[in-house]
Design an enzyme around this catalytic site. Structure first.
Site, PDB file in Angstrom:
ATOM      1  CG  ASP A   1      28.445  34.364  21.040  1.00 26.86           C
ATOM      2  OD1 ASP A   1      27.731  35.077  21.777  1.00 26.86           O
ATOM      3  OD2 ASP A   1      28.044  33.293  20.516  1.00 26.86           O
TER       4      ASP A   1
ATOM      5  CD  GLU B   1      26.105  32.143  23.603  1.00 23.44           C
ATOM      6  OE1 GLU B   1      25.842  33.259  24.117  1.00 23.44           O
ATOM      7  OE2 GLU B   1      26.344  31.974  22.391  1.00 23.44           O
TER       8      GLU B   1
HETATM    9  P1  GH3 Z   1      25.392  31.724  17.509  1.00 28.27           P
HETATM   10  O1  GH3 Z   1      26.410  30.909  16.797  1.00 28.27           O
HETATM   11  O2  GH3 Z   1      24.673  32.631  16.586  1.00 28.27           O
HETATM   12  O3  GH3 Z   1      25.983  32.451  18.673  1.00 28.27           O
HETATM   13  O4  GH3 Z   1      24.317  30.689  18.037  1.00 28.27           O
HETATM   14  P2  GH3 Z   1      23.961  30.402  19.539  1.00 28.27           P
HETATM   15  O5  GH3 Z   1      23.034  29.253  19.571  1.00 28.27           O
HETATM   16  O6  GH3 Z   1      25.193  30.260  20.339  1.00 28.27           O
HETATM   17  O7  GH3 Z   1      23.311  31.766  19.969  1.00 28.27           O
HETATM   18  P3  GH3 Z   1      22.073  32.155  20.817  1.00 28.27           P
HETATM   19  O8  GH3 Z   1      22.390  33.495  21.407  1.00 28.27           O
HETATM   20  O9  GH3 Z   1      20.825  32.058  19.976  1.00 28.27           O
HETATM   21  O10 GH3 Z   1      21.965  31.090  21.952  1.00 28.27           O
HETATM   22  C1  GH3 Z   1      22.810  31.062  23.051  1.00 28.27           C
HETATM   23  C2  GH3 Z   1      22.575  29.782  23.775  1.00 28.27           C
HETATM   24  O11 GH3 Z   1      23.487  29.599  24.830  1.00 28.27           O
HETATM   25  C3  GH3 Z   1      21.178  29.730  24.343  1.00 28.27           C
HETATM   26  C4  GH3 Z   1      21.373  29.400  25.783  1.00 28.27           C
HETATM   27  O12 GH3 Z   1      20.557  28.359  26.213  1.00 28.27           O
HETATM   28  C5  GH3 Z   1      22.797  28.935  25.836  1.00 28.27           C
HETATM   29  N1  GH3 Z   1      23.374  29.268  27.130  1.00 28.27           N
HETATM   30  C6  GH3 Z   1      23.571  30.485  27.646  1.00 28.27           C
HETATM   31  N2  GH3 Z   1      24.092  30.378  28.898  1.00 28.27           N
HETATM   32  C7  GH3 Z   1      24.230  29.051  29.163  1.00 28.27           C
HETATM   33  C8  GH3 Z   1      24.694  28.297  30.262  1.00 28.27           C
HETATM   34  O13 GH3 Z   1      25.110  28.850  31.280  1.00 28.27           O
HETATM   35  N3  GH3 Z   1      24.693  26.947  30.189  1.00 28.27           N
HETATM   36  C9  GH3 Z   1      24.230  26.325  29.062  1.00 28.27           C
HETATM   37  N4  GH3 Z   1      24.254  24.996  29.052  1.00 28.27           N
HETATM   38  N5  GH3 Z   1      23.791  27.008  28.015  1.00 28.27           N
HETATM   39  C10 GH3 Z   1      23.763  28.349  28.038  1.00 28.27           C
HETATM   40 MG    MG Z   2      26.504  31.929  20.534  1.00 24.98          MG
HETATM   41 MG    MG Z   3      25.556  34.855  22.346  1.00 23.90          MG
END
Ligand code: GH3
Ligand code: MG
Ligand code: MG
Length: 385
Positions: free
Chosen positions: A262, A305
Site C-alpha cells: 500500500d 493505491e
Molecule cells: P496511508 O499511508 O495510511 O495508506 O495513507 P493514504 O493517504 O495512502 O491512504 P488512504 O486510503 O486514506 O488514501 C488513499 C488515497 O489514494 C486516496 C485516493 O485519492 C488515492 N488514490 C486511490 N486510487 C488512485 C488513483 O488511481 N489515482 C490517484 N491519483 N490517486 C488514487
Molecule cells: Mg495508502
Molecule cells: Mg490504501
C-alpha cells in the site's frame, strides 16, 4: 553488384511470397481449424475421381470389345487404383493431423501420376488419352492448391512423361493428335496454375480474417485483464490466478506467500502535486514492482493505491526478502515530474499460507493486517507474520 543482386532477390522473395502461399507460411492452428473443411473437400474430390475411373470401365469395354485380354487387364489396373483411392479416403477421414492429411494427398497424387504414366504405355494415343491427361494435370493443381510449388513439379513431370511416352515410345501416333496433346498440356498448365492461385487467394483472405479475429480476441482478453493505469493485472485476474495458486497449495502443500503493498500517505501526494501526478506515481510504483518480481510471481492492483503480489513456492522468509527489495527500490526511485522529484514510500504486509487457511481470503486478510501493522510501525517498512 552483389548488393544489387541481394536486393533483387529479396524483392523476388517478397513478390513470390505475395503470390504464392505455401503451407509452411500458414500458421498451424489455422490449418488445424480448417482441416475438417479441407478433408470434406478432398474426400468429395477423390470420390468423384474414383467414380470417374470406374466410369472408364465402360469406355474400355467399348474400346476393347473384341479383345477381352487387354480389357480385363485395364479393369484390374483401374480396380486396384479405385481400391487404393478408397483406402486413402478412409485414412483422410480418420486423421486429425494436418501433416498426415497433406502426405495422404501428396501420396495419392503421386500414385495417380505413376499409374497414369504406366497406363499410357498400354493404351492407344488418341484424343481420349489427351482428355484424360488434361484432367490429371488440372487435378494436380487444384486438389491441394496450397502446395503450389510441389504441384508444379508433379504436373510438369507428368506432362513430360506422357509426351515422352507418346512421342518416343509409340509408332502409331497420328502427328496431329500428338501436336494437340502437347499444346493442350501447355494450356492446361496455365489454367491449372491460374485456378490454384485463385483458390490460394481465397484461402489467403480466409486466413487473414482468421488471424484478425484471433488477434482481436486476444486483445480483448488482454485488455480485460490489464489495469489501464498501472499496466498490472486487474483485481479480478489477480484473484483468479491467486485462487488457482491456493488450490495448488492445498493439493500439493507447496509454500505460498502473499504481499499486500500500500502506498504511504498517498492522499498527500494527490493534494500536493495533483491527481494526474498521483496517477503517474502509481504507474511508476507498479512498474518498479513488476520489475522486481520474479517471472513466476503474479502482481496486480487490488484497488486504489493498493497492490497484491502472489509468490508461489515461496516461504515467509523468502517472501520477506522480495518485499524488502520492493520497498527499498521504491524508496530510492523518486518520480521525476517536469523536473520535480516526487518521493514516496510503501508499507508491505507479508503472510504465508498455513494448514488452517480455508480459503485465499484467509491469507489475504492476514497479509492486510500485517500491512496495517507496517503503517502503525511508522510506514515505509515490511511486516511479516
Ligand atoms: P496511508 O499511508 O495510511 O495508506 O495513507 P493514504 O493517504 O495512502 O491512504 P488512504 O486510503 O486514506 O488514501 C488513499 C488515497 O489514494 C486516496 C485516493 O485519492 C488515492 N488514490 C486511490 N486510487 C488512485 C488513483 O488511481 N489515482 C490517484 N491519483 N490517486 C488514487
Ligand atoms: Mg495508502
Ligand atoms: Mg490504501
Amino acid at each position: 553488384m552483389g548488393y544489387d543482386l541481394r536486393i533483387n532477390m529479396s524483392i523476388f522473395n517478397k513478390i513470390s511470397s505475395q503470390i504464392l502461399l505455401d503451407l509452411d507460411d500458414l500458421e498451424g492452428d489455422y490449418r488445424s481449424s480448417s482441416l475438417s473443411v479441407d478433408k470434406a473437400q478432398s474426400i468429395l474430390f477423390l470420390l468423384i475421381a474414383a467414380i470417374g475411373i470406374m466410369g472408364m470401365f465402360a469406355v474400355d469395354h467399348l474400346m476393347f470389345a473384341a479383345r477381352p485380354d487387354p480389357f480385363w487387364r485395364t479393369v484390374i489396373y483401374r480396380g486396384g487404383f479405385v481400391l487404393f483411392t478408397l483406402v486413402i479416403i478412409f485414412a483422410i477421414h480418420k486423421t486429425d493431423l494436418v501433416r498426415v492429411f497433406d502426405r495422404l494427398i501428396l501420396g495419392w497424387l503421386s500414385v495417380l501420376i505413376v499409374f497414369l504414366l504406366l497406363f499410357n504405355f498400354a493404351r492407344p494415343a488418341n484424343y481420349l488419352a489427351t482428355v484424360s491427361d488434361i484432367i490429371t494435370v488440372f487435378a494436380v493443381y487444384v486438389l491441394s492448391p496450397l502446395r503450389f510449388r510441389q504441384n508444379v513439379v508433379l504436373a510438369v513431370c507428368f506432362s513430360i512423361g506422357t509426351v515422352f511416352i507418346n512421342y518416343f515410345m509409340k509408332t502409331d501416333v497420328d502427328p496431329v493428335s500428338l501436336r494437340v496433346a502437347i499444346m493442350s498440356q501447355f494450356v492446361v498448365h496455365a489454367l491449372g496454375a491460374g485456378a490454384a492461385l485463385q483458390l490460394q487467394s481465397y484461402r489467403r483472405s480466409f486466413y487473414k480474417a482468421f488471424v484478425d479475429e484471433r488477434d482481436a480476441k486476444e486483445m480483448v482478453a488482454y485488455l480485460a485483464n490489464i489495469d489501464p493505469l498501472t499496466k498490472s493485472l486487474t483485481r479480478r485476474q489477480l484473484f483468479s490466478i491467486a485462487e488457482s495458486e491456493f488450490l495448488r497449495y492445498v493439493r500439493y502443500h507447496r509454500s505460498l506467500s502473499i504481499l499486500v503493498i500500500d502506498a504511504d500517505r498517498f492522499k498527500n501526494i494527490n493534494d500536493s502535486y495533483g491527481h494526474h501526478a498521483g496517477d503517474i506515481v502509481l504507474r511508476s510504483l507498479s512498474l518498479v514492482a513488476l520489475e522486481q518480481k520474479r517471472a513466476q510471481d503474479t502482481f496486480g492492483r487490488l484497488g486504489g493505491e493498493e497492490f497484491g503480489l502472489i509468490l508461489p513456492e515461496t516461504a515467509l522468509e523468502q517472501a520477506k526478502i522480495v518485499a524488502e527489495r520492493i520497498q527499498k527500490t521504491w524508496e530510492q526511485s523518486p518520480v521525476n515530474l517536469d523536473g520535480k522529484l516526487i518521493h514516496s514510500t510503501v508499507s508491505i504486509g507479508v503472510a504465508e499460507a498455513n494448514p488452517d487457511d480455508k480459503s485465499l481470503e484467509d491469507i489475504l486478510r492476514r497479509a492486510d493486517r500485517m500491512m496495517y501493522k507496517a503503517k502503525e510501525a511508522g510506514r515505509n517498512c515490511v511486516v511479516t507474520e
